[in-house]
Design a protein around this motif. Structure first.
Motif, PDB file in Angstrom:
ATOM      1  N   GLY A  13       0.821  -1.206   0.000  1.00 35.91           N
ATOM      2  CA  GLY A  13       0.000   0.000   0.000  1.00 35.91           C
ATOM      3  C   GLY A  13       0.854   1.254   0.000  1.00 35.91           C
ATOM      4  O   GLY A  13       1.939   1.287  -0.591  1.00 35.91           O
ATOM      5  N   ASP A  14       0.373   2.273   0.686  1.00 37.26           N
ATOM      6  CA  ASP A  14       1.093   3.542   0.738  1.00 37.26           C
ATOM      7  C   ASP A  14       2.286   3.421   1.675  1.00 37.26           C
ATOM      8  O   ASP A  14       2.348   2.525   2.501  1.00 37.26           O
ATOM      9  CB  ASP A  14       0.175   4.644   1.274  1.00 37.26           C
ATOM     10  N   VAL A  15       3.194   4.383   1.544  1.00 37.07           N
ATOM     11  CA  VAL A  15       4.338   4.436   2.443  1.00 37.07           C
ATOM     12  C   VAL A  15       3.844   4.778   3.842  1.00 37.07           C
ATOM     13  O   VAL A  15       3.121   5.750   4.035  1.00 37.07           O
ATOM     14  CB  VAL A  15       5.348   5.506   1.958  1.00 37.07           C
ATOM     15  N   ARG A  16       4.173   3.944   4.825  1.00 35.74           N
ATOM     16  CA  ARG A  16       3.730   4.204   6.195  1.00 35.74           C
ATOM     17  C   ARG A  16       4.873   4.693   7.076  1.00 35.74           C
ATOM     18  O   ARG A  16       4.662   5.450   8.001  1.00 35.74           O
ATOM     19  CB  ARG A  16       3.129   2.935   6.796  1.00 35.74           C
ATOM     20  N   LEU A  17       6.085   4.206   6.806  1.00 35.91           N
ATOM     21  CA  LEU A  17       7.254   4.684   7.556  1.00 35.91           C
ATOM     22  C   LEU A  17       8.238   5.256   6.541  1.00 35.91           C
ATOM     23  O   LEU A  17       8.662   4.561   5.631  1.00 35.91           O
ATOM     24  CB  LEU A  17       7.911   3.534   8.332  1.00 35.91           C
ATOM     25  N   ALA A  18       8.558   6.531   6.688  1.00 34.26           N
ATOM     26  CA  ALA A  18       9.482   7.166   5.751  1.00 34.26           C
ATOM     27  C   ALA A  18      10.605   7.823   6.528  1.00 34.26           C
ATOM     28  O   ALA A  18      10.361   8.575   7.472  1.00 34.26           O
ATOM     29  CB  ALA A  18       8.742   8.202   4.905  1.00 34.26           C
ATOM     30  N   VAL A  19      11.828   7.499   6.136  1.00 40.37           N
ATOM     31  CA  VAL A  19      12.993   8.144   6.728  1.00 40.37           C
ATOM     32  C   VAL A  19      13.723   8.841   5.594  1.00 40.37           C
ATOM     33  O   VAL A  19      14.033   8.222   4.578  1.00 40.37           O
ATOM     34  CB  VAL A  19      13.916   7.110   7.408  1.00 40.37           C
ATOM     35  N   ALA A  20      13.926  10.145   5.746  1.00 36.13           N
ATOM     36  CA  ALA A  20      14.541  10.909   4.661  1.00 36.13           C
ATOM     37  C   ALA A  20      15.750  11.664   5.186  1.00 36.13           C
ATOM     38  O   ALA A  20      15.635  12.511   6.071  1.00 36.13           O
ATOM     39  CB  ALA A  20      13.523  11.896   4.074  1.00 36.13           C
ATOM     40  N   ASP A  21      16.906  11.296   4.666  1.00 37.53           N
ATOM     41  CA  ASP A  21      18.140  12.008   4.961  1.00 37.53           C
ATOM     42  C   ASP A  21      18.345  12.198   6.459  1.00 37.53           C
ATOM     43  O   ASP A  21      18.597  13.304   6.942  1.00 37.53           O
ATOM     44  CB  ASP A  21      18.135  13.372   4.249  1.00 37.53           C
ATOM     45  N   LEU A  22      18.216  11.097   7.188  1.00 32.66           N
ATOM     46  CA  LEU A  22      18.350  11.157   8.648  1.00 32.66           C
ATOM     47  C   LEU A  22      19.818  11.052   9.033  1.00 32.66           C
ATOM     48  O   LEU A  22      20.483  10.060   8.768  1.00 32.66           O
ATOM     49  CB  LEU A  22      17.554  10.003   9.280  1.00 32.66           C
ATOM     50  N   SER A  23      20.318  12.118   9.650  1.00 33.45           N
ATOM     51  CA  SER A  23      21.687  12.091  10.178  1.00 33.45           C
ATOM     52  C   SER A  23      21.610  12.417  11.653  1.00 33.45           C
ATOM     53  O   SER A  23      20.893  13.323  12.056  1.00 33.45           O
ATOM     54  CB  SER A  23      22.562  13.135   9.480  1.00 33.45           C
ATOM     55  N   LEU A  24      22.326  11.634  12.449  1.00 35.46           N
ATOM     56  CA  LEU A  24      22.246  11.846  13.889  1.00 35.46           C
ATOM     57  C   LEU A  24      23.549  11.363  14.512  1.00 35.46           C
ATOM     58  O   LEU A  24      24.017  10.271  14.224  1.00 35.46           O
ATOM     59  CB  LEU A  24      21.073  11.016  14.440  1.00 35.46           C
ATOM     60  N   ALA A  25      24.127  12.223  15.354  1.00 33.92           N
ATOM     61  CA  ALA A  25      25.341  11.798  16.037  1.00 33.92           C
ATOM     62  C   ALA A  25      24.968  10.790  17.111  1.00 33.92           C
ATOM     63  O   ALA A  25      23.946  10.935  17.772  1.00 33.92           O
ATOM     64  CB  ALA A  25      26.030  13.011  16.668  1.00 33.92           C
ATOM     65  N   SER A  26      25.788   9.773  17.280  1.00 32.07           N
ATOM     66  CA  SER A  26      25.499   8.753  18.295  1.00 32.07           C
ATOM     67  C   SER A  26      25.696   9.347  19.680  1.00 32.07           C
ATOM     68  O   SER A  26      26.571  10.186  19.887  1.00 32.07           O
ATOM     69  CB  SER A  26      26.419   7.554  18.117  1.00 32.07           C
ATOM     70  N   ASP A  27      24.859   8.892  20.623  1.00 33.80           N
ATOM     71  CA  ASP A  27      25.044   9.397  21.988  1.00 33.80           C
ATOM     72  C   ASP A  27      25.963   8.499  22.798  1.00 33.80           C
ATOM     73  O   ASP A  27      26.133   8.682  23.983  1.00 33.80           O
ATOM     74  CB  ASP A  27      23.692   9.594  22.698  1.00 33.80           C
ATOM     75  N   GLU A  28      26.567   7.509  22.142  1.00 33.45           N
ATOM     76  CA  GLU A  28      27.524   6.672  22.849  1.00 33.45           C
ATOM     77  C   GLU A  28      28.934   6.985  22.404  1.00 33.45           C
ATOM     78  O   GLU A  28      29.163   7.401  21.266  1.00 33.45           O
ATOM     79  CB  GLU A  28      27.214   5.191  22.594  1.00 33.45           C
ATOM     80  N   GLN A  29      29.883   6.720  23.321  1.00 27.71           N
ATOM     81  CA  GLN A  29      31.239   7.176  23.056  1.00 27.71           C
ATOM     82  C   GLN A  29      31.828   6.549  21.794  1.00 27.71           C
ATOM     83  O   GLN A  29      32.409   7.237  20.967  1.00 27.71           O
ATOM     84  CB  GLN A  29      32.134   6.867  24.252  1.00 27.71           C
ATOM     85  N   PHE A  30      31.657   5.246  21.660  1.00 26.63           N
ATOM     86  CA  PHE A  30      32.199   4.604  20.476  1.00 26.63           C
ATOM     87  C   PHE A  30      31.076   4.136  19.551  1.00 26.63           C
ATOM     88  O   PHE A  30      31.180   3.148  18.849  1.00 26.63           O
ATOM     89  CB  PHE A  30      33.112   3.441  20.867  1.00 26.63           C
ATOM     90  N   GLY A  31      29.962   4.867  19.596  1.00 23.48           N
ATOM     91  CA  GLY A  31      28.824   4.521  18.756  1.00 23.48           C
ATOM     92  C   GLY A  31      29.070   4.933  17.313  1.00 23.48           C
ATOM     93  O   GLY A  31      30.111   5.498  16.967  1.00 23.48           O
ATOM     94  N   THR A  32      28.105   4.636  16.470  1.00 19.84           N
ATOM     95  CA  THR A  32      28.209   4.957  15.061  1.00 19.84           C
ATOM     96  C   THR A  32      27.208   6.066  14.732  1.00 19.84           C
ATOM     97  O   THR A  32      26.027   5.935  15.053  1.00 19.84           O
ATOM     98  CB  THR A  32      27.871   3.712  14.216  1.00 19.84           C
ATOM     99  N   ASP A  33      27.676   7.124  14.123  1.00 14.82           N
ATOM    100  CA  ASP A  33      26.764   8.195  13.731  1.00 14.82           C
ATOM    101  C   ASP A  33      25.948   7.749  12.527  1.00 14.82           C
ATOM    102  O   ASP A  33      26.454   7.062  11.640  1.00 14.82           O
ATOM    103  CB  ASP A  33      27.548   9.466  13.355  1.00 14.82           C
ATOM    104  N   LEU A  34      24.683   8.156  12.502  1.00 16.66           N
ATOM    105  CA  LEU A  34      23.861   7.875  11.327  1.00 16.66           C
ATOM    106  C   LEU A  34      24.143   8.948  10.281  1.00 16.66           C
ATOM    107  O   LEU A  34      24.180  10.132  10.585  1.00 16.66           O
ATOM    108  CB  LEU A  34      22.376   7.909  11.711  1.00 16.66           C
ATOM    109  N   LYS A  35      24.347   8.488   9.035  1.00 19.94           N
ATOM    110  CA  LYS A  35      24.712   9.441   7.982  1.00 19.94           C
ATOM    111  C   LYS A  35      23.748   9.328   6.812  1.00 19.94           C
ATOM    112  O   LYS A  35      23.802   8.384   6.034  1.00 19.94           O
ATOM    113  CB  LYS A  35      26.140   9.168   7.495  1.00 19.94           C
ATOM    114  N   GLY A  36      22.853  10.272   6.718  1.00 20.20           N
ATOM    115  CA  GLY A  36      21.982  10.372   5.551  1.00 20.20           C
ATOM    116  C   GLY A  36      21.181   9.127   5.244  1.00 20.20           C
ATOM    117  O   GLY A  36      21.211   8.610   4.135  1.00 20.20           O
ATOM    118  N   ILE A  37      20.457   8.616   6.255  1.00 19.11           N
ATOM    119  CA  ILE A  37      19.667   7.397   6.063  1.00 19.11           C
ATOM    120  C   ILE A  37      18.379   7.718   5.293  1.00 19.11           C
ATOM    121  O   ILE A  37      17.685   8.682   5.609  1.00 19.11           O
ATOM    122  CB  ILE A  37      19.268   6.794   7.424  1.00 19.11           C
ATOM    123  N   ASN A  38      18.110   6.926   4.279  1.00 20.09           N
ATOM    124  CA  ASN A  38      16.849   7.033   3.546  1.00 20.09           C
ATOM    125  C   ASN A  38      16.196   5.669   3.472  1.00 20.09           C
ATOM    126  O   ASN A  38      16.854   4.689   3.124  1.00 20.09           O
ATOM    127  CB  ASN A  38      17.097   7.506   2.104  1.00 20.09           C
TER     128      ASN A  38
END
Lengths: 359, 526
Positions: B253-278
């Motif tokens: 059907g229609d798009v129900r969950l959409a992630v567009a260009d999501l970038s987020l710095a990780s809040d953990e010391q050795f975490g992985t930052d999210l870079k432009g998730i679509n």
């Protein structure tokens, strides 16, 4: 090597039995200490724990002493459940007494029936205000509330001392460091004739009921239990820890403030440099003795009140120092914590020698 | 070599009981020198206990260990290492801020000369094809490289028996193949290898013998090369295996969950930052998020569930068209999204609260379990009872503490709790991690049924078999970036493996077969 090993299943019965066990062991150790001090341990224990309450006046005094302990204990337990360690109830109690008592002094010739309710409100606000400071420091600057709330206790007691030595000193009081007596409209009504049991004791019972409802039946009580038991789960469902810090410190502070007001508007009747024999600290033991459960705290409060009465009597009839009270309270807390640890863990001697064949 | 001389290790009648559970019940088997021997079993079958006994962490109550023909008592891991037993743990114990060489030195019993150690390390690396710069800091290494440190550590002690506990759960298919080459070379030199896994195609590709444990007992021994993955799985669970029913070809059907260009710095010391998730998940679609652990999947889950402190850019996350980037978890749930985190105890559920209370935990708004600030006891209990009944949760009742349930049952309860809220969007992380096969297939079926009703499902999983079994499309995360979505039907396991390794430039180029890394990469053909 001695080490503690978590028990896979800890007995629910032991959780409730451990306070009883702790009390029994306190009695045994207390008896030994009395014996070392050259007293007959049985006489001394009788004087300490039975004599104070073998008449109706003694029992009424027990209620008087238990009242602040129970009110404060219920408030503290809410915080402890959510891992908010408010150690400064004594200070919040003092600020409640200053705020509520200050109002009685300001209207010292009032006869209005509104004075008492207003004192209730101000007393609770004063305590909540003193609890708000650690809450702000914790949520904004991540300052440990154990330290800040404890340190603020000394600020509050010194502030009270300053007031009764200075601006609020009774002008007709021969320079004694104490305030005017409160007007009759600012004194709590006695609910049992011939005793000192005041309205605050009834409030304490209401606080227990309300605390029980809040903790086990309400959504906010559920939230604080989740925040305390599993912070990550709380974050997952959006229960905000900071809100719980504010809520429990304000609530704990308000209840401690109310208890402080009850002391000055009840048994004491005025402001003095010292208004509490450490109720705010003893209430911490009460909260744990009562298993952080409001109904348990009711019993815990009565038991700890008995140590105050017993300590006074021991001073008078046995000539023991007042420190005996603190000693007994300390021993009781020690055994309680030890019992709790052994409920959750077992002691293993040697690194791997012991085997877990038995179920 | 086989059958002659004494076995490298023989386990005879080993029994070990814990309070309330017989973890190992009269276990016997033998490993010859140079043999790669698989130890198969579901979670809770007793594999870990047995390994701990062999490595000297635990002592058996009964039975004995025969090492090179002589009965031995292994008192401690130190003893085990002295004898020549090496163990590569599933979870690494490495210091992130120290170098590879320093970490190795820490694990050795007695290091005097760092330069000599460096030479030894480089030699081992060269002999066994384990390239690793001794001076790199651990936090800069991939999980596969970290595992290499553990293996090098073991090899430096010239082991005669090497035990690997679920070594491939954190590796890409290509890394798995490299690991297998190393192991085969070791075996050729006469080192016995005890390989613990529940990934059956790997066992089939690598091992010559297998011992199957179930409920603490040895239930079968076999030659994996002559079995199928299915037949071994049935030995493990003791019943016939049914593949999940994917139903008719589904329409989306229609798009129900959409992630567009999501970038987020990780809040953990050795975490992985999210870079432009679509990504976009449509109603009725199950999308898989593949990737090696630690490449931003946890951060993605937390960002979607609204657990992160810092806010994502406006409009970067939409649920049914509503921007939720600035919403907390509760408002996202009110819009019809539900979430199942990877960790059950303490994250998805509160272990020492009852199932009733745990049902209330995430469902009280959508299921109207609270009124006027108070918990409604009756509907709360019946909601939990309903989950227990519908999802066949084995428990004493809704009053049981969540922590008293087995992993599989608790997971069924948590998944059931979210599914019964009739979500529009479900984000689920590692749905069958540490769950027995019976529960896993029930959960897979429940997810397929949910999607068939029009829910958009996002499955974050490290288990490629799982993704191939239930997903309609797949994206791959590597270093916080995400590949373009691909329909499951026209993607191969090799391509996913390359994407997991971070080769994003190959995207869209569907013919990576000339890449040398892929030559031996037919590891996980499910």
């Amino acid at each position: 090597m001695v080490r503690l090993e978590p028990r896979r299943q800890h007995s629910q019965a032991m959780v409730y039995l451990s306070p009883v066990l702790a009390i029994l062991m306190t009695l045994v150790v207390g008896g030994i200490i009395f014996a070392f001090m050259g007293k007959n341990p049985f006489d001394a224990l009788y004087t300490f724990f039975i004599l104070p309450i073998n008449n109706s006046y003694g029992i009424s005094e027990l209620f008087v002493k238990a009242t602040p302990l129970v009110i404060i204990g219920v408030g503290l337990a809410m915080g402890f459940r959510a891992n908010v360690w408010n150690i400064g109830a004594e200070g919040q109690l003092t600020m409640g007494a200053i705020f509520g008592g200050g109002l009685a002094l300001y209207f010292h010739d009032s006869e209005s029936i509104l004075l008492m309710p207003a004192m209730f409100v101000l007393g609770a606000l004063g305590g909540a205000f003193w609890g708000a400071i650690p809450a702000l420091l914790r949520t904004r600057f991540n300052a440990n509330e154990i330290l800040t709330s404890l340190m603020l206790t000394y600020v509050a007691t010194l502030f009270l001392s300053f007031l009764v030595h200075g601006p609020w000193r009774n002008p007709e009081g021969f320079n004694f460091p104490e305030s005017r007596p409160f007007p009759d409209a600012g004194l709590l009504p006695i609910i049992f004739e011939g005793s000192r049991v005041h309205l605050g004791t009834a409030v304490a019972v209401l606080v227990v009921i309300a605390g029980w409802l809040l903790l086990s039946k309400s959504v906010i009580g559920f939230q604080l239990r989740v925040v305390g038991k599993a912070p990550q789960a709380a974050r997952h469902v959006g229960f905000r820890q900071k809100r719980m810090v504010w809520f429990t410190l304000l609530l704990g502070g308000a209840l401690a403030g109310l208890a402080g007001l009850f002391e000055v508007a009840g048994p004491i009747g005025q402001l003095q440099p010292s208004i509490s024999p450490g109720y705010g600290f003893t209430a911490i033991i009460v909260a744990f003795l009562g298993r952080l459960h409001p109904v348990g705290i009711l019993f815990g409060g009565l038991i700890m009140a008995l140590t105050y009465l017993g300590g006074e009597l021991a001073q008078i009839t046995l000539g023991l120092p007042n420190a005996v009270t603190g000693l007994f309270q300390g021993i009781l807390l020690f055994f309680l914590l030890a019992c709790d640890v052994l409920t959750k863990y077992r002691i293993r001697f040697g690194s791997i020698a012991a085997k877990g064949r038995t179920a | 070599m086989k059958g002659a001389g004494p076995a490298q290790l023989e386990v005879r009648g080993v029994t070990k009981a814990f309070p309330g559970c017989l973890a190992n019940d009269d276990i016997s088997f033998r490993i010859e020198p140079g043999e790669i021997h698989a130890l198969l079993g579901e979670n809770g079958a007793g594999k870990s206990t047995l390994v701990k006994i062999i490595y000297g962490v635990l002592q058996a109550d009964e039975g004995e260990l025969i090492w090179e023909g002589k009965p031995v008592t292994i008192h401690s891991p130190h003893d085990a290492r002295e004898m020549g037993i090496g163990l590569v743990f599933q979870h690494f114990s490495l210091f992130e801020t120290m170098t590879v060489l320093e970490n190795i030195a820490l694990a050795m019993n007695d290091v005097r000369d760092m330069d000599a150690l460096r030479k030894q390390v480089l030699e081992v690396e060269k002999t066994y094809g384990l390239p690793l710069d001794p001076d790199r800091h651990v936090y800069t290494l991939s999980v596969g490289e970290r595992q290499r440190i553990e293996i090098v550590r073991c090899l430096l002690q010239n082991p005669k028996l090497l035990i690997l506990d679920e070594p491939t759960s954190v590796l890409t298919p290509q890394e798995v193949e490299k690991l297998f080459e190393t192991l085969r070379r070791l075996a050729d030199e006469g080192c016995a290898i005890l390989y613990i896994s529940h990934k059956l195609h790997e066992v089939k590709a690598l091992c010559q013998k297998a011992t199957v444990l179930r409920g603490g007992k040895v239930v079968a021994g076999c030659d994996p090369r002559e079995e199928t993955a299915k037949s071994m799985a049935e030995m493990m669970i003791g019943q016939k295996l049914t593949a999940p029913d994917r139903g008719e070809a589904r329409t989306f059907g229609d798009v129900r969950l959409a992630v567009a260009d999501l970038s987020l710095a990780s809040d953990e010391q050795f975490g992985t930052d999210l870079k432009g998730i679509n990504l976009e998940v449509r109603g009725g679609e199950i999308m898989g998020v593949a990737g090696v652990a630690g490449n931003g999947q946890n951060e993605l889950f937390r960002a979607l569930a609204g657990e992160t402190e810092q806010e994502a850019a406006p409009d970067s996350i939409k649920i049914d068209g509503t921007s939720v980037a600035h919403f907390g978890p509760r408002r996202r749930r009110r819009l019809g999204a539900t979430f199942v985190p990877e960790e059950r105890n303490g994250h998805g559920a509160v272990p020492d609260m009852s199932l009733s209370e745990n049902g209330f935990l995430t469902a009280f708004r959508r299921m109207a379990l609270a009124a006027k600030g108070l918990i409604r006891e009756v509907p709360t209990k019946s909601f939990a009872d309903n989950i227990i009944k519908t999802f066949d949760v084995r428990t004493t009742g809704s009053g049981a503490e969540a922590g008293s349930l087995s992993g599989g049952n608790l997971q069924k309860f948590i998944v059931g709790r979210e599914i019964l809220q009739d979500p529009g969007v479900l984000v689920i992380s590692q749905p069958t991690w540490g769950v027995d096969a019976g529960a896993a297939s029930a959960i897979h079926q429940a997810l397929l049924d949910l999607a068939a009703k029009g829910t958009a499902v996002l499955v974050i999983s490290q288990d490629l078999d799982e993704i191939f079994a239930i997903c309609d499309s797949v994206v791959v995360m590597a270093e916080g970036k995400m590949s373009k979505p691909r329909p499951m039907a026209d993607v191969s396991i090799e391509e996913i493996g390359l994407l997991m390794g971070g080769l994003h430039d190959l995207e869209g180029n569907a013919t990576p077969a000339n890449d040398t890394q892929v030559e031996g990469g037919r590891v996980g053909q499910a």
